[in-house]
Design an enzyme around this catalytic site. Structure first.
Site, mmCIF file in Angstrom:
data_model
loop_
_atom_site.group_PDB
_atom_site.id
_atom_site.type_symbol
_atom_site.label_atom_id
_atom_site.label_comp_id
_atom_site.label_asym_id
_atom_site.label_seq_id
_atom_site.Cartn_x
_atom_site.Cartn_y
_atom_site.Cartn_z
ATOM 1 N N ASP A 1 -5.029 26.877 4.530
ATOM 2 C CA ASP A 1 -5.303 26.661 3.119
ATOM 3 C C ASP A 1 -6.761 27.016 2.827
ATOM 4 O O ASP A 1 -7.672 26.616 3.572
ATOM 5 C CB ASP A 1 -5.035 25.190 2.778
ATOM 6 C CG ASP A 1 -5.215 24.892 1.308
ATOM 7 O OD1 ASP A 1 -4.433 25.412 0.503
ATOM 8 O OD2 ASP A 1 -6.144 24.130 0.975
ATOM 9 N N GLU B 1 -5.256 31.821 2.980
ATOM 10 C CA GLU B 1 -5.732 32.203 1.652
ATOM 11 C C GLU B 1 -7.178 32.672 1.760
ATOM 12 O O GLU B 1 -8.081 31.874 2.007
ATOM 13 C CB GLU B 1 -5.650 31.003 0.709
ATOM 14 C CG GLU B 1 -4.237 30.541 0.430
ATOM 15 C CD GLU B 1 -4.222 29.347 -0.495
ATOM 16 O OE1 GLU B 1 -3.616 29.433 -1.571
ATOM 17 O OE2 GLU B 1 -4.817 28.319 -0.139
#
Length: 850
Positions: free
Chosen positions: A453, A490
């Site tokens: 993340d 990400e």
């Protein structure tokens, strides 16, 4: 703003407060503007006090004189030499510390740099948490600034020994310690309170926990009692090259009404049958949203609230469902889990009993169940922030070493650009925690991949250290082949670290060439249309009818503007089909000879990858509206259910048939809807559940989505949700899923989709009709002996490739004998090299073999 807008889709708003959490003490306003970089050097802001007056660091036993050094660390700082011995510095760091001048300046001091300088060489080699040798545990915790650390073990308080070189406190126990609850009593100065406190804290390296994470448990993950039957001999499906990975992103609680790990152990359940069908067609991984211990969900079933109403009783466009769900959202069983509490323990709310190590056994059984279905397991990991910092009782790291594990701004405040308290993996011991945690999941839980993340908030070096640590794992030594573990994340570029301001980030452009993929938003936006935060959600794209089937929204512009935008979107999709390669050369829609990096994406290069495997393609994920919901906004309202399903398959095809890895949100092939909810992290089961049985619908029309984050779009949403024609029946759902599986089979069986290098892609792949005369709404791709035509228009289109005239092509056997009757009408005219494809259809043609 584009990158910030994209990343906001991953952020979690203010965390709900679970019943077990007490109110944290009131912190002081942050004021720590001086930075202690190493044992000899302090950085002092140039505008802080009179530079000609004496500067000093004041500690419990006196003060250290600061001697000016020539030059500054940056234009904003002066540097000073600390006149102290290493032992004096170590002592000073274990109490309150201020930076002062004779002219009245007094501020706090940021200490991560000096702690790393003094302790990291030894501490990074330490084994932290519970370590067992011959059944005897040793418990160790890094707390270099603590005055004392004591072990609270099963009602007793025991002393711990401090190692001066590493700052690690440890206590060795007997076999009887196994299974006992424990915490650390850490006496330490808390700058956020301005006083010395005793914090009773769980172990950051916990391997097991009691319910609601109140205590750690002395647990050996290699204990035979924690191994389900067959665990040591588990047979995983053979790993595919990462460039071929096809990934289903899935939330445990969305998967079944049970909402637990054991739901994956029943091969006869609707969800497992569907996953098995996808695996048989070519899906290789299931990516689980956070399954580590997180802060927001009460772990005991009896403590979990349920909505005090019957949501099914209200109309499809009512606001009552969301009101009802919101009443209990902070205390129900649902949250995506992006609020880490303990990084290396399975979440307890998904276990049949959260109070103890059963969560370990059941997590392992889940991995076994997925492997039995032909799927490898990926974990979504969130090392970039924690649920809380300071003296909050959900703060673990910061209550043990205050001011170290989190990234501090210039004034000493914790950075919160990720939504929560940002961690600092650039600091040695936070970086070590990331590596150690990932290795534990890989070795002890046989996790096959990790999705990071907000990976752009990590240093590139930290992610490469994870890669190196995994690569060192071998089946003979560790029971797993670490080289087969995949990594992606990400790579957004924003916040206080943006543009490599503090270190070289793990962003899209920086990770190129590493084999660690980043999500590519380029083709996603081109396929869907617009962006996640458009004021008008009806902005169209390639698959949603831009120019070729306009929806009358003024946000789409004039026909001339629409045509130009559509052709540019096609260029973005072409780059995506190459694997987002920066160096790939082709003719763009204006007739120019360009590279992937020359195509503009909101001011950035569209192509950034160095090889297939550097970029991960996707059309939807848990963030933002599902693909069906996005198309519900964007397609003309009168579009039939059958055509909506075809548009969805076309959008998925642009991702599935790309070079490099690709991801799809679970249920997307079933036209999954969240009733237009764009951020369902806390929207409960009502809006999030996957409906495996088409007779239950697809989730569309379950009420207006929660007001938080969606109310501004309610005027657009209400008429759509009220329209029964937008709730597809079994026909379109079954057809879409079957057509998607056909595409997976084509992708899996045709090796041309798996080019190993950028050079191989350049040789094998081309867009023969690209240029000024290309057809708006149609992309024709030649790939080895294949020709792929993506016709996003509502009408049949003919694509003539003169160079192929006289060559023999026919519809790919998978489609020719597949589920979609319409694609079977696609044809090829050998004499002219013309491929004719029905509207809203992707057709794959294969050349005749000699």
């Amino acid at each position: 703003m584009r990158r910030l807008a994209v990343v906001l889709t991953a952020l979690i708003p203010l965390l709900g407060t679970a019943p077990a959490h007490a109110e944290p003490p009131t912190p002081q306003k942050p004021d720590a503007r001086v930075q202690w970089l190493d044992r000899q050097t302090v950085a002092w802001p140039k505008n802080l006090g009179d530079p000609t007056r004496p500067h000093r660091l004041v500690h419990e036993r006196g003060a250290f004189t600061l001697t000016p050094q020539p030059g500054g660390r940056t234009a904003a700082y002066d540097t000073f030499r600390v006149e102290a011995t290493p032992e004096q510095v170590r002592s000073a760091l274990r109490g309150p510390l201020t930076a002062e001048t004779d002219d009245g300046v007094r501020t706090g001091v940021q200490i991560p740099g000096v702690l790393d300088d003094l302790y990291a060489p030894a501490a990074t080699k330490a084994h932290l948490g519970p370590v067992f040798r011959d059944g005897r545990p040793t418990l160790s915790v890094w707390a270099p600034t603590a005055k004392t650390v004591e072990l609270e073990l099963d009602g007793r308080t025991l002393p711990m020994r401090r190692d001066a070189a590493s700052g690690v406190w440890s206590a060795q126990g007997t076999r009887s310690w196994a299974g006992k609850p424990y915490r650390y009593a850490v006496t330490v100065h808390a700058p956020t309170l301005g006083e010395t406190v005793v914090n009773h804290v769980t172990d950051p390296y916990s391997t097991a926990l009691t319910a609601d994470s109140t205590h750690s448990l002395v647990t050996d993950l290699s204990a035979p009692t924690l191994a389900p039957a067959g665990w040591q001999s588990i047979r995983k499906p053979k790993p595919v090259p990462f460039r071929d990975a096809r990934i289903q992103e899935l939330h445990v609680r969305d998967f079944s009404p049970r909402g637990d790990y054991l739901a994956f152990t029943d091969p006869a359940s609707p969800g497992m049958r569907h996953l098995k069908s996808l695996a048989d067609a070519g899906t290789s991984y299931v990516h689980l949203l956070p399954v580590f211990d997180f802060a927001t969900v009460p772990e005991r079933r009896a403590d979990q609230a349920t909505p005090p109403c019957d949501p099914a009783a209200f109309p499809a466009d009512s606001d009552e469902q969301q009101k009802c769900v919101a009443r209990t959202a902070a205390h129900d069983a649902y949250n995506w889990g992006y609020d880490p509490l303990h990084y290396t323990v399975p979440e307890g709310s998904y276990a049949s009993d959260p109070d103890g190590p059963r969560r370990t056994v059941e997590f392992r059984r889940m991995v076994q169940g997925l492997a039995g279905a032909g799927l490898r397991t990926v974990m979504d990991v969130v090392y970039n922030h924690t649920a809380a910092s300071g003296q909050d009782d959900r703060s673990v790291l910061d209550r043990i070493v205050p001011g170290y594990y989190h990234r501090l701004l210039d004034d000493g405040a914790v950075a919160t650009s990720t939504c929560c308290a940002n961690t600092a993996p650039e600091h040695a011991m936070m970086g070590k925690l990331v590596v150690d945690s990932v290795v534990t999941w890989a070795k002890e839980y046989k996790v096959d991949g990790f999705r990071f993340d907000l990976m752009g908030h990590h240093p590139k070096a930290n992610i490469l250290a994870v890669r190196a640590a995994l690569d060192a794992l071998t089946p003979a030594k560790d029971g797993v082949d670490g080289k087969s573990v995949i990594l992606y994340g990400e790579g957004w570029n924003f916040g206080e670290v943006a543009n490599d301001a503090r270190f070289v980030q793990a962003t899209q452009k920086n990770m190129a060439g590493t084999g660690i993929a980043t999500f590519s938003d380029r083709s996603r936006d081109a396929i869907r249309g617009g962006g996640p935060f458009d004021d008008d959600p009806r902005v169209q794209g390639f698959a949603s009818g831009l120019f070729t089937d306009p929806n009358a929204s003024p946000a789409n512009g004039s026909p001339v503007e629409q045509r130009a935008r559509l052709l540019h979107a096609q260029d973005l999709i072409k780059v995506g089909l190459t694997g987002n390669l920066a160096a790939y050369r082709f003719t763009d829609s204006t007739g120019r000879s360009v590279r992937g990096a020359d195509i503009d994406y909101n001011g950035s290069p569209a192509g950034y990858a160095a090889a297939p495997g550097d970029a991960l393609s996707y059309a939807d994920a848990h963030d933002n509206e599902t693909l069906y919901d996005a198309l519900a906004y964007k397609l003309p309202p009168a579009t039939s259910a059958a055509d909506r399903a075809r548009a969805q398959v076309l959008a998925l095809a642009a991702v599935t048939l790309s070079q490099g890895p690709a991801l799809s949100q679970a249920g997307t092939d079933l036209l999954r809807s969240k009733s237009l909810d764009r951020n369902s992290y806390d929207s409960g089961d009502w809006f999030n559940a996957i409906h495996w049985n088409c007779a239950e619908g697809n989730g569309f029309g379950r009420g207006l989505p929660p007001a938080a984050g969606n109310a501004a779009k309610w005027p657009y949403a209400r008429p759509l949700l009220a329209d029964p024609a937008l709730r597809p029946g079994c026909g379109p759902i079954v057809a879409a899923s079957a057509a998607y599986r056909d595409l997976l089979r084509v992708r899996t069986t045709e090796k041309a989709f798996s080019q190993p290098t950028a050079e191989a892609v350049q040789t094998a792949l081309s867009f023969p009709l690209s240029g000024r005369d290309e057809t708006p709404g149609v992309i024709t791709m030649r790939l080895g002996d294949l020709v792929v035509v993506l016709n996003a228009t509502p009408q049949e289109r003919a694509q003539t490739v003169p160079a192929l005239a006289g060559s023999g092509y026919s519809l790919h056997p998978v489609q020719a004998h597949g589920s979609d009757p319409l694609v079977k009408s696609a044809s090829y005219a050998r004499g002219t090299g013309t491929f004719t494809v029905p509207g809203r259809t992707v057709a794959v043609f294969r050349g005749a073999t000699l």
